[in-house]
Design a protein around this motif. Structure first.
Motif, mmCIF file in Angstrom:
data_model
loop_
_atom_site.group_PDB
_atom_site.id
_atom_site.type_symbol
_atom_site.label_atom_id
_atom_site.label_comp_id
_atom_site.label_asym_id
_atom_site.label_seq_id
_atom_site.Cartn_x
_atom_site.Cartn_y
_atom_site.Cartn_z
ATOM 1 N N ILE A 30 0.835 45.027 -68.520
ATOM 2 C CA ILE A 30 0.935 45.967 -67.936
ATOM 3 C C ILE A 30 2.384 46.536 -66.976
ATOM 4 O O ILE A 30 2.524 47.271 -67.367
ATOM 5 C CB ILE A 30 -0.206 46.270 -66.693
ATOM 6 N N ILE A 31 2.373 45.515 -66.329
ATOM 7 C CA ILE A 31 3.351 45.668 -65.554
ATOM 8 C C ILE A 31 5.030 45.724 -66.825
ATOM 9 O O ILE A 31 5.723 46.873 -65.952
ATOM 10 C CB ILE A 31 3.856 44.296 -65.123
ATOM 11 N N PHE A 32 5.112 45.365 -67.754
ATOM 12 C CA PHE A 32 6.022 45.658 -68.727
ATOM 13 C C PHE A 32 5.569 46.902 -69.019
ATOM 14 O O PHE A 32 6.944 47.487 -69.722
ATOM 15 C CB PHE A 32 6.317 44.541 -69.818
ATOM 16 N N GLY A 33 4.929 47.203 -70.088
ATOM 17 C CA GLY A 33 4.378 48.544 -70.070
ATOM 18 C C GLY A 33 5.044 49.785 -69.373
ATOM 19 O O GLY A 33 5.513 50.699 -69.417
ATOM 20 N N VAL A 34 4.975 50.225 -68.026
ATOM 21 C CA VAL A 34 4.776 50.575 -67.245
ATOM 22 C C VAL A 34 6.290 50.915 -66.564
ATOM 23 O O VAL A 34 7.596 51.604 -66.634
ATOM 24 C CB VAL A 34 4.324 50.208 -65.433
ATOM 25 N N ALA A 35 7.040 49.478 -66.665
ATOM 26 C CA ALA A 35 8.207 49.048 -66.154
ATOM 27 C C ALA A 35 9.216 49.777 -67.768
ATOM 28 O O ALA A 35 10.766 50.942 -67.056
ATOM 29 C CB ALA A 35 9.335 47.978 -66.112
ATOM 30 N N ALA A 36 8.851 49.290 -68.920
ATOM 31 C CA ALA A 36 9.640 50.487 -70.217
ATOM 32 C C ALA A 36 9.502 51.729 -69.436
ATOM 33 O O ALA A 36 10.329 52.295 -70.173
ATOM 34 C CB ALA A 36 9.130 50.064 -70.853
ATOM 35 N N VAL A 37 8.369 52.307 -68.816
ATOM 36 C CA VAL A 37 8.182 53.977 -68.796
ATOM 37 C C VAL A 37 8.651 54.865 -67.644
ATOM 38 O O VAL A 37 9.890 55.600 -68.308
ATOM 39 C CB VAL A 37 6.633 54.272 -68.941
ATOM 40 N N ILE A 38 8.933 53.672 -66.155
ATOM 41 C CA ILE A 38 10.205 53.844 -65.586
ATOM 42 C C ILE A 38 11.472 53.770 -65.731
ATOM 43 O O ILE A 38 12.258 54.949 -66.085
ATOM 44 C CB ILE A 38 9.900 52.941 -64.296
ATOM 45 N N ALA A 39 11.859 52.638 -66.345
ATOM 46 C CA ALA A 39 12.681 52.762 -67.432
ATOM 47 C C ALA A 39 13.707 54.180 -68.207
ATOM 48 O O ALA A 39 15.105 54.218 -67.698
ATOM 49 C CB ALA A 39 13.320 51.780 -67.831
ATOM 50 N N MET A 40 13.146 54.229 -69.503
ATOM 51 C CA MET A 40 13.265 55.477 -69.924
ATOM 52 C C MET A 40 13.035 56.790 -69.102
ATOM 53 O O MET A 40 14.254 57.688 -69.406
ATOM 54 C CB MET A 40 11.663 55.100 -71.217
ATOM 55 N N LEU A 41 11.996 57.268 -68.681
ATOM 56 C CA LEU A 41 12.365 57.923 -67.334
ATOM 57 C C LEU A 41 13.917 57.940 -66.721
ATOM 58 O O LEU A 41 14.746 59.137 -66.731
ATOM 59 C CB LEU A 41 11.335 58.139 -66.516
ATOM 60 N N ALA A 42 14.374 56.950 -66.295
ATOM 61 C CA ALA A 42 15.040 57.026 -65.677
ATOM 62 C C ALA A 42 16.984 56.907 -66.202
ATOM 63 O O ALA A 42 17.109 57.806 -65.976
ATOM 64 C CB ALA A 42 15.531 55.601 -64.477
ATOM 65 N N ILE A 43 16.372 57.067 -67.460
ATOM 66 C CA ILE A 43 17.994 56.492 -68.625
ATOM 67 C C ILE A 43 18.118 58.097 -68.778
ATOM 68 O O ILE A 43 19.547 59.048 -68.363
ATOM 69 C CB ILE A 43 17.764 56.031 -69.213
ATOM 70 N N GLY A 44 16.549 58.600 -69.083
ATOM 71 C CA GLY A 44 16.667 59.980 -69.578
ATOM 72 C C GLY A 44 17.442 60.769 -68.473
ATOM 73 O O GLY A 44 18.470 61.960 -68.505
#
Length: 201
Positions: A30-44
């Motif tokens: 759950i932690i890595f999944g949420v972190a990956a989504v947040i990171a992708m949004l930030a990169i975008g």
């Protein structure tokens, strides 16, 4: 109702405690999944902001007009000596620029541009470069700033004076330890005097 909720909570806690490894792996997922989504949004969002900044540098209200060059393809044996009427102009001219300026009076600035692939030579060194012929308004249109020297003058434009403004790459290659202003370089078959140096972009 409250007793049932508390009973279910106790059962869940007992299940987590009894299966520590499974619980840890689930939590990590759950932690890595949420972190990956947040990171992708930030990169975008970061990429979007960078692209917008680059567009602002070029100018959001600029219109670039380019000629349509006809592609030639024919059978030699069938069309020898036959000249077909050209459908497209081989390029734009200064008269076209003047026509655009007169037809659209609301234009703030306009500059013709011609690009030639050539070589720059100085003191026995040569490197390939682009020679771009423009009017003084070109630098303001594309937000080019001068590091030193001056822009083209109207008199130089009218007389076709052999002067040029160089970029940082030419300065670094041919004038690493000296001021290029007033020096000459050979661009193709022509000798040009340097009157300015652009800031690095």
């Amino acid at each position: 109702m409250v007793e049932r909720i508390m009973a279910n909570l106790y059962i869940a806690i007992d299940a987590v405690v009894a299966n520590k490894v499974r619980s840890l792996l689930t939590a990590l997922g759950i932690i890595f999944g949420v972190a990956a989504v947040i990171a992708m949004l930030a990169i975008g969002n970061g990429a979007q902001q960078e692209i917008l900044e680059q567009i602002k540098l070029v100018g959001v209200n600029n219109i670039v007009v380019k000629p349509v060059v006809e592609q030639e393809e024919e059978k030699i044996e069938e069309n020898v000596g036959v000249k077909e009427k050209k459908k497209f102009s081989p390029g734009l001219t200064v008269r076209d620029v003047q026509s655009i300026r007169q037809t659209i009076p609301s234009l703030t600035k306009i500059s013709p541009e011609i690009i030639l692939e050539t070589n720059v030579v100085r003191q026995g060194y040569r490197r390939s470069a682009k020679l771009v012929g423009v009017e003084p308004s070109y630098f303001e249109i594309y937000n080019f700033d001068m590091e030193e020297g001056m822009m083209f003058t109207e008199q130089q434009r009218e007389l076709g004076s052999p002067v040029c403004i160089i970029g940082q790459s030419i300065k670094t290659r041919f004038f690493p330890t000296e001021n290029p202003i007033g020096k000459t370089i050979k661009v193709g078959p022509h000798w040009l005097s340097i009157i300015g140096v652009l800031n690095e972009r």
